[in-house]
Motif scaffolding. Structure first.
Motif, PDB file in Angstrom:
ATOM      1  N   PHE A  81      -1.631  -2.322  -3.739  1.00  0.00           N
ATOM      2  CA  PHE A  81      -1.909  -0.950  -3.305  1.00  0.00           C
ATOM      3  C   PHE A  81      -3.334  -0.886  -2.783  1.00  0.00           C
ATOM      4  CE2 PHE A  81       2.024   0.341  -4.978  1.00  0.00           C
ATOM      5  CZ  PHE A  81       2.247   1.662  -4.615  1.00  0.00           C
ATOM      6  N   TRP A  82      -3.518  -0.212  -1.678  1.00  0.00           N
ATOM      7  CA  TRP A  82      -4.846  -0.033  -1.083  1.00  0.00           C
ATOM      8  C   TRP A  82      -5.745   0.653  -2.101  1.00  0.00           C
ATOM      9  CZ3 TRP A  82      -6.281   4.297   2.782  1.00  0.00           C
ATOM     10  CH2 TRP A  82      -7.538   4.045   3.358  1.00  0.00           C
ATOM     11  N   GLN A  83      -6.878   0.068  -2.361  1.00  0.00           N
ATOM     12  CA  GLN A  83      -7.824   0.597  -3.348  1.00  0.00           C
ATOM     13  C   GLN A  83      -8.666   1.693  -2.703  1.00  0.00           C
ATOM     14  OE1 GLN A  83      -7.662  -0.393  -6.724  1.00  0.00           O
ATOM     15  NE2 GLN A  83      -5.788  -1.069  -5.731  1.00  0.00           N
ATOM     16  N   SER A 129       1.346  -5.220  14.960  1.00  0.00           N
ATOM     17  CA  SER A 129       1.023  -6.305  14.029  1.00  0.00           C
ATOM     18  C   SER A 129       0.379  -5.840  12.727  1.00  0.00           C
ATOM     19  CB  SER A 129       0.097  -7.310  14.714  1.00  0.00           C
ATOM     20  OG  SER A 129      -1.092  -6.667  15.106  1.00  0.00           O
ATOM     21  N   ASP A 130       0.132  -4.529  12.575  1.00  0.00           N
ATOM     22  CA  ASP A 130      -0.647  -4.075  11.420  1.00  0.00           C
ATOM     23  C   ASP A 130      -0.054  -2.897  10.658  1.00  0.00           C
ATOM     24  OD1 ASP A 130      -2.637  -5.990  12.017  1.00  0.00           O
ATOM     25  OD2 ASP A 130      -3.558  -4.631  13.459  1.00  0.00           O
ATOM     26  N   PHE A 131       1.186  -2.503  10.962  1.00  0.00           N
ATOM     27  CA  PHE A 131       1.772  -1.318  10.329  1.00  0.00           C
ATOM     28  C   PHE A 131       3.250  -1.569  10.096  1.00  0.00           C
ATOM     29  CE2 PHE A 131       3.771   2.860  10.282  1.00  0.00           C
ATOM     30  CZ  PHE A 131       2.919   3.587   9.476  1.00  0.00           C
ATOM     31  N   ALA A 132       3.742  -1.159   8.917  1.00  0.00           N
ATOM     32  CA  ALA A 132       5.160  -1.358   8.602  1.00  0.00           C
ATOM     33  C   ALA A 132       5.627  -0.331   7.585  1.00  0.00           C
ATOM     34  CB  ALA A 132       5.385  -2.763   8.051  1.00  0.00           C
ATOM     35  N   THR A 133       6.944  -0.136   7.567  1.00  0.00           N
ATOM     36  CA  THR A 133       7.565   0.665   6.521  1.00  0.00           C
ATOM     37  C   THR A 133       8.614  -0.189   5.833  1.00  0.00           C
ATOM     38  OG1 THR A 133       9.196   1.576   8.059  1.00  0.00           O
ATOM     39  CG2 THR A 133       7.182   2.869   7.689  1.00  0.00           C
ATOM     40  N   ALA A 134       8.815   0.076   4.549  1.00  0.00           N
ATOM     41  CA  ALA A 134       9.851  -0.598   3.777  1.00  0.00           C
ATOM     42  C   ALA A 134      10.622   0.477   3.015  1.00  0.00           C
ATOM     43  CB  ALA A 134       9.242  -1.610   2.809  1.00  0.00           C
ATOM     44  N   MET A 160      10.382   4.256  -0.690  1.00  0.00           N
ATOM     45  CA  MET A 160       9.815   4.059   0.643  1.00  0.00           C
ATOM     46  C   MET A 160       8.333   3.733   0.485  1.00  0.00           C
ATOM     47  SD  MET A 160      11.616   6.883   3.074  1.00  0.00           S
ATOM     48  CE  MET A 160      11.218   5.930   4.541  1.00  0.00           C
ATOM     49  N   GLN A 161       7.894   2.785   1.276  1.00  0.00           N
ATOM     50  CA  GLN A 161       6.490   2.378   1.263  1.00  0.00           C
ATOM     51  C   GLN A 161       5.982   2.281   2.693  1.00  0.00           C
ATOM     52  OE1 GLN A 161       7.166  -1.405  -0.571  1.00  0.00           O
ATOM     53  NE2 GLN A 161       6.649  -0.661  -2.595  1.00  0.00           N
ATOM     54  N   THR A 162       4.732   2.650   2.865  1.00  0.00           N
ATOM     55  CA  THR A 162       4.039   2.436   4.122  1.00  0.00           C
ATOM     56  C   THR A 162       3.011   1.341   3.883  1.00  0.00           C
ATOM     57  OG1 THR A 162       4.297   4.761   4.700  1.00  0.00           O
ATOM     58  CG2 THR A 162       2.631   3.511   5.925  1.00  0.00           C
ATOM     59  N   TRP A 163       3.117   0.258   4.661  1.00  0.00           N
ATOM     60  CA  TRP A 163       2.243  -0.903   4.532  1.00  0.00           C
ATOM     61  C   TRP A 163       1.320  -0.983   5.742  1.00  0.00           C
ATOM     62  CZ3 TRP A 163       2.354  -4.552   0.538  1.00  0.00           C
ATOM     63  CH2 TRP A 163       3.414  -4.445  -0.367  1.00  0.00           C
ATOM     64  N   VAL A 164       0.045  -1.303   5.485  1.00  0.00           N
ATOM     65  CA  VAL A 164      -0.939  -1.491   6.554  1.00  0.00           C
ATOM     66  C   VAL A 164      -1.663  -2.806   6.304  1.00  0.00           C
ATOM     67  CG1 VAL A 164      -3.041  -0.565   7.625  1.00  0.00           C
ATOM     68  CG2 VAL A 164      -1.235   0.998   6.876  1.00  0.00           C
ATOM     69  N   ARG A 165      -1.860  -3.558   7.375  1.00  0.00           N
ATOM     70  CA  ARG A 165      -2.638  -4.793   7.236  1.00  0.00           C
ATOM     71  C   ARG A 165      -4.119  -4.413   7.181  1.00  0.00           C
ATOM     72  NH1 ARG A 165      -1.358 -10.005   9.092  1.00  0.00           N
ATOM     73  NH2 ARG A 165       0.069  -9.149  10.661  1.00  0.00           N
ATOM     74  N   MET A 166      -4.730  -4.706   6.055  1.00  0.00           N
ATOM     75  CA  MET A 166      -6.161  -4.472   5.864  1.00  0.00           C
ATOM     76  C   MET A 166      -6.888  -5.817   5.997  1.00  0.00           C
ATOM     77  SD  MET A 166      -6.380  -1.272   5.234  1.00  0.00           S
ATOM     78  CE  MET A 166      -5.487   0.135   4.636  1.00  0.00           C
ATOM     79  N   ALA A 167      -8.205  -5.802   5.906  1.00  0.00           N
ATOM     80  CA  ALA A 167      -8.986  -7.037   6.014  1.00  0.00           C
ATOM     81  C   ALA A 167      -8.572  -8.055   4.951  1.00  0.00           C
ATOM     82  CB  ALA A 167     -10.476  -6.725   5.900  1.00  0.00           C
ATOM     83  N   ASP A 168      -8.127  -7.561   3.772  1.00  0.00           N
ATOM     84  CA  ASP A 168      -7.748  -8.472   2.683  1.00  0.00           C
ATOM     85  C   ASP A 168      -6.237  -8.646   2.553  1.00  0.00           C
ATOM     86  OD1 ASP A 168      -7.453  -5.846   1.882  1.00  0.00           O
ATOM     87  OD2 ASP A 168      -8.335  -6.130  -0.086  1.00  0.00           O
ATOM     88  N   GLY A 169      -5.472  -8.241   3.555  1.00  0.00           N
ATOM     89  CA  GLY A 169      -4.027  -8.460   3.552  1.00  0.00           C
ATOM     90  C   GLY A 169      -3.235  -7.167   3.618  1.00  0.00           C
ATOM     91  N   TRP A 170      -1.909  -7.293   3.532  1.00  0.00           N
ATOM     92  CA  TRP A 170      -1.022  -6.138   3.571  1.00  0.00           C
ATOM     93  C   TRP A 170      -1.165  -5.317   2.298  1.00  0.00           C
ATOM     94  CZ3 TRP A 170       1.507  -4.491   7.727  1.00  0.00           C
ATOM     95  CH2 TRP A 170       1.713  -5.388   8.774  1.00  0.00           C
ATOM     96  N   ARG A 171      -1.290  -3.985   2.462  1.00  0.00           N
ATOM     97  CA  ARG A 171      -1.449  -3.083   1.326  1.00  0.00           C
ATOM     98  C   ARG A 171      -0.587  -1.837   1.512  1.00  0.00           C
ATOM     99  NH1 ARG A 171      -3.114  -7.230  -0.100  1.00  0.00           N
ATOM    100  NH2 ARG A 171      -5.182  -7.753  -0.850  1.00  0.00           N
ATOM    101  N   VAL A 172      -0.042  -1.333   0.403  1.00  0.00           N
ATOM    102  CA  VAL A 172       0.689  -0.074   0.416  1.00  0.00           C
ATOM    103  C   VAL A 172      -0.334   1.052   0.470  1.00  0.00           C
ATOM    104  CG1 VAL A 172       2.230   1.449  -0.884  1.00  0.00           C
ATOM    105  CG2 VAL A 172       2.610  -1.033  -0.901  1.00  0.00           C
ATOM    106  N   VAL A 173      -0.178   1.948   1.440  1.00  0.00           N
ATOM    107  CA  VAL A 173      -1.085   3.085   1.560  1.00  0.00           C
ATOM    108  C   VAL A 173      -0.402   4.391   1.148  1.00  0.00           C
ATOM    109  CG1 VAL A 173      -2.505   1.977   3.325  1.00  0.00           C
ATOM    110  CG2 VAL A 173      -0.606   3.445   4.030  1.00  0.00           C
TER     111      VAL A 173
END
Length: 127
Positions: free
Chosen positions: A35-37, A82-87, A104-117
């Protein structure tokens, strides 16, 4: 924009599988990592509305660690660029007959990897 680029789609499928394993084994360290901190992260659950990574972590640390096993169905992962996804997935638990879970989850590629936002989990009577 490329929808479901095979490389990006495989990355999100892998991180989603990692999340699922951590969820069903109550690996709070991995769940917290994925999870995005941020205070902007939101998780709506079956009985709670959590705003920010601190509230999400507190919920994870307080919840029971047994009975988390579940069976997924109709999982759909869609990547946008390349940096946004839903699951999205449905789930069933043997401990909750007659109920169907939805996640449902929204995932974003952050500098440290994929994170749920953002995430939403709810349970309804099985249609």
């Amino acid at each position: 924009m490329i929808i479901n680029d095979p490389k990006v789609h495989a990355e999100v499928m892998a991180v989603f599988a990692r999340y699922e394993k951590a969820l069903t084994s109550n690996d709070v360290v991995v769940l917290d990592e994925l999870f995005w901190q941020s205070e902007h992260t939101i998780r709506y659950g079956g009985g709670e509305n959590l705003y920010g990574a601190a509230e999400i972590l507190a919920f994870r640390n307080a919840r029971p660690s047994s009975g988390l096993e579940r069976t997924l169905s109709r999982t759909v992962i869609t990547t946008y660029g390349s940096d946004f996804a839903t699951a999205s997935t449905l789930f069933e638990r043997e401990t909750a007959p007659g109920k169907s879970g939805r996640q449902m989850q929204t995932w974003v590629r952050m500098a440290d990897g994929w994170r749920v936002v953002a995430a939403h989990v709810s349970v309804i009577d099985t249609p």
